[in-house]
Motif scaffolding. Structure first.
Motif, mmCIF file in Angstrom:
data_model
loop_
_atom_site.group_PDB
_atom_site.id
_atom_site.type_symbol
_atom_site.label_atom_id
_atom_site.label_comp_id
_atom_site.label_asym_id
_atom_site.label_seq_id
_atom_site.Cartn_x
_atom_site.Cartn_y
_atom_site.Cartn_z
ATOM 1 N N GLY A 95 -15.178 -15.598 32.374
ATOM 2 C CA GLY A 95 -16.430 -16.087 31.822
ATOM 3 C C GLY A 95 -17.643 -15.391 32.416
ATOM 4 N N LEU A 96 -17.597 -15.138 33.711
ATOM 5 C CA LEU A 96 -18.700 -14.426 34.361
ATOM 6 C C LEU A 96 -18.822 -12.998 33.829
ATOM 7 N N ARG A 97 -17.677 -12.325 33.687
ATOM 8 C CA ARG A 97 -17.713 -10.960 33.154
ATOM 9 C C ARG A 97 -18.289 -10.947 31.739
ATOM 10 N N HIS A 98 -17.843 -11.906 30.929
ATOM 11 C CA HIS A 98 -18.325 -12.006 29.552
ATOM 12 C C HIS A 98 -19.833 -12.253 29.530
ATOM 13 N N TYR A 99 -20.309 -13.136 30.366
ATOM 14 C CA TYR A 99 -21.733 -13.467 30.475
ATOM 15 C C TYR A 99 -22.553 -12.246 30.885
ATOM 16 N N LEU A 100 -22.076 -11.514 31.911
ATOM 17 C CA LEU A 100 -22.813 -10.354 32.413
ATOM 18 C C LEU A 100 -22.861 -9.229 31.382
ATOM 19 N N ARG A 101 -21.736 -8.997 30.704
ATOM 20 C CA ARG A 101 -21.721 -7.936 29.687
ATOM 21 C C ARG A 101 -22.622 -8.285 28.503
ATOM 22 N N LYS A 102 -22.559 -9.527 28.093
ATOM 23 C CA LYS A 102 -23.307 -9.957 26.910
ATOM 24 C C LYS A 102 -24.807 -9.901 27.140
ATOM 25 N N ALA A 108 -31.425 -14.277 30.471
ATOM 26 C CA ALA A 108 -30.467 -15.312 30.086
ATOM 27 C C ALA A 108 -30.824 -16.603 30.806
ATOM 28 N N SER A 109 -30.326 -17.703 30.296
ATOM 29 C CA SER A 109 -30.540 -19.010 30.923
ATOM 30 C C SER A 109 -29.191 -19.635 31.235
ATOM 31 N N SER A 110 -29.233 -20.784 31.853
ATOM 32 C CA SER A 110 -27.978 -21.380 32.328
ATOM 33 C C SER A 110 -27.031 -21.719 31.178
ATOM 34 N N HIS A 111 -27.571 -22.144 30.027
ATOM 35 C CA HIS A 111 -26.668 -22.505 28.924
ATOM 36 C C HIS A 111 -25.887 -21.295 28.415
ATOM 37 N N ASP A 112 -26.463 -20.093 28.595
ATOM 38 C CA ASP A 112 -25.717 -18.890 28.207
ATOM 39 C C ASP A 112 -24.468 -18.720 29.066
ATOM 40 N N LEU A 113 -24.585 -19.058 30.343
ATOM 41 C CA LEU A 113 -23.423 -18.962 31.231
ATOM 42 C C LEU A 113 -22.378 -19.997 30.838
ATOM 43 N N TRP A 114 -22.811 -21.231 30.564
ATOM 44 C CA TRP A 114 -21.832 -22.269 30.208
ATOM 45 C C TRP A 114 -21.114 -21.906 28.904
#
Length: 524
Positions: A95-102, A108-114
């Motif tokens: 999930g972290l990798r996906h968040y960082l790549r995206k 970005a905000s916290s809801h993007d990470l969730w």
């Protein structure tokens, strides 16, 4: 919204800082130190009425202080640990990798990470996390058996009574033990006020919040269930995280007025052979704080319990550091030497007196016991000892040694020496360090009865401290030093808060802690 997501930066730095050190130095027992220093501190801070959500509503500016840091850094890091264990380590990494790549090169905000974690794990992360970051406090999960099921109920946990309709989506991990000797882990998400969970027949014991991955307290409503866990604590069938969590939740319930101190002391019999850092440092700290609060027979009982347990621990680990011993053993020894001196352990007082005498003659002392030996030297010292400290402080070129000596300045027993130390702090100690010996005095049972009057008498000088240092002075003195003066303390600060707007938050939480401690002292 600049400040709204401050916690995410700082919480990740906190959590991953511990993780990186653990990766390279697993023998340092860093995660045990995280639970004791970060998670436990956050639970204690967030159990007050005077708290706030992790994610600051509206993104308003926040100053990192003694009041806010345990939420922004420690609670945030602990909640990240909770979500990692909920979705699983691999899903968390994915999930972290996906968040960082995206969101690379973007905002970005916290809801993007969730949402990224939810996409990878296919679990309701967004809904769950909203319940943890957008409201203050945390839950107490109460549990009892009903046939082949467990009834789990949640409500907000606070030390002082507070009506609250809050609910959380709580990841609950349970280790269940059966009569045939087997055990299994059951995971669920508590999404409502209460739920029944089928655990099967022939259950002999169960531990809620397995390995203390969840940010919540647990109360076992039936005494037999706690006793069954106690036997598994004694045999170390439970992990050290679970052994820590059971007694630590129980002590929190003592502070919350739901369990008596006698019940807590009785349960500690299960730890008579405990040898792990995490439960031992927690027990030692809980007993020490209770010893400062209670009086009379209960104070004596706490002292007796602490002395018996910690003398056995010290005998096992040795009075002096050994080459190649674990770092956490060194931390524990330094802590319990001082506590045992206050509990009047003859062996410890004799050992420390000999070591301190050698130090005064110019001989070297192992740095891992330097602070506790200096404190005990002050505790048993006279005017000549006080003068030795002041001369050494003036000549020492080591900041680490000076900090140990400042701790010792807060550890005298005789009132005349306590008063000399107080005067020396205000007149001679550098401004950057003045708060240090004061915080030690505020945790010295021989100095505590005199701290409130000293604070009032020297208010003008104390107000000249750096604002963050002045906050620490208030937070140290008021919760225990105000005992016996509750009405006077409350009356003074009600008017004072209007004059010291920047100190208002720490004053409010300190007054709340005073009320908690006062109720404990006066409980039946």
């Amino acid at each position: 919204s600049d400040w709204k997501y401050l916690w995410l930066n700082e919480s990740f730095a906190t959590y991953f800082g511990y993780g990186i050190v653990t990766h390279y130095y697993p023998e340092w027992d860093i995660w045990e130190q995280f639970l004791h220093g970060q998670t436990d501190g956050a639970l204690d801070r967030d159990a007050l009425h005077e708290t706030f959500p992790i994610e600051i509503p509206g993104g308003e500016h926040v100053v990192i202080t003694a009041s806010t840091a345990p939420i922004i850094y420690s609670k945030g890091g602990s909640v990240l640990r909770q979500v990692e264990r909920y979705v699983g380590k691999e899903n968390f990494k994915g999930g972290l990798r996906h968040y960082l790549r995206k969101h690379e090169y973007g905002c970005a905000s916290s809801h993007d990470l969730w949402e990224a974690l939810e996409e990878v794990s296919a679990m309701p992360v967004t809904k769950m996390m909203k319940s943890w970051i957008e409201q203050p406090g945390f839950p107490l999960v109460e549990v009892k058996r009903e046939g082949d099921t467990l009834l789990l109920t949640q409500r907000r946990f606070t030390y002082l009574d507070k009506e609250a309709e809050q609910q959380w989506l709580i990841p609950v991990a349970i280790q269940v033990f059966y009569g045939d000797g087997q055990s299994k882990r059951i995971s669920t998400l508590l999404e409502s006020r209460s739920m029944h969970l089928d655990v099967g027949g022939d259950v002999v014991a169960y531990k809620i919040n397995h390995e203390q991955t969840g940010f919540y307290r647990v109360r076992y409503l039936e005494g037999n269930d706690l006793e069954a866990l106690g036997s598994r604590v004694a045999t170390k069938e439970l992990s050290q995280e679970d052994r820590w969590g059971i007694q630590n939740d129980l002590y929190a319930l003592v502070r919350g007025g739901q369990v008596s101190i006698d019940d807590y002391l009785q349960f500690l019999a299960s730890y008579s052979k405990e040898d792990a850092f995490l439960p031992l440092t927690s027990i030692a700290g809980n007993l020490f704080r209770a010893h400062l609060i209670f009086q009379g027979a209960r104070e004596d009982k706490i002292s007796s319990t602490g002395k018996s347990l910690l003398e056995r621990v010290l005998s096992d680990i040795g009075f002096e550091p050994e080459p190649e011993e674990r770092h956490t053993v060194s931390i524990l020894r330094d802590q319990i030497l001082w506590h045992l001196a206050l509990y009047e352990s003859a062996d410890v007082l004799e050992f420390a007196a000999a070591k301190f005498s050698s130090l005064m003659r110019g001989q070297k002392l192992h740095p891992d016991i330097m602070r506790s030996v200096m404190q005990i030297g002050a505790l048993q010292g006279d005017k000549s000892v006080f003068e030795w400290f002041t001369e050494r402080l003036a000549s020492s070129e080591s900041e680490h040694e000076r900090m140990d000596m400042l701790a010792a300045l807060g550890s005298f027993k005789e009132l005349k020496l306590i008063e000399k130390a107080q005067q020396y702090v205000l007149e001679e100690v550098p401004p950057r360090n003045k708060f240090v010996p004061i915080t030690y005095m505020a945790a010295n049972p021989h100095a505590v009865p005199h701290m409130w009057a000293w604070y009032r008498s020297n208010l003008e000088a104390l107000e000249k401290f750096h604002p963050m240092h002045y906050e620490r002075v208030i937070a140290a003195i008021v919760p225990v030093g105000g005992l016996g003066y509750e009405e006077e303390v409350d009356s003074f600060f009600q008017g004072y808060m209007g004059k010291k707007e920047k100190a208002k938050d720490v004053i409010k939480l300190s007054l709340e802690r005073l009320r908690i401690n006062s109720r404990m002292r006066n409980s039946l």
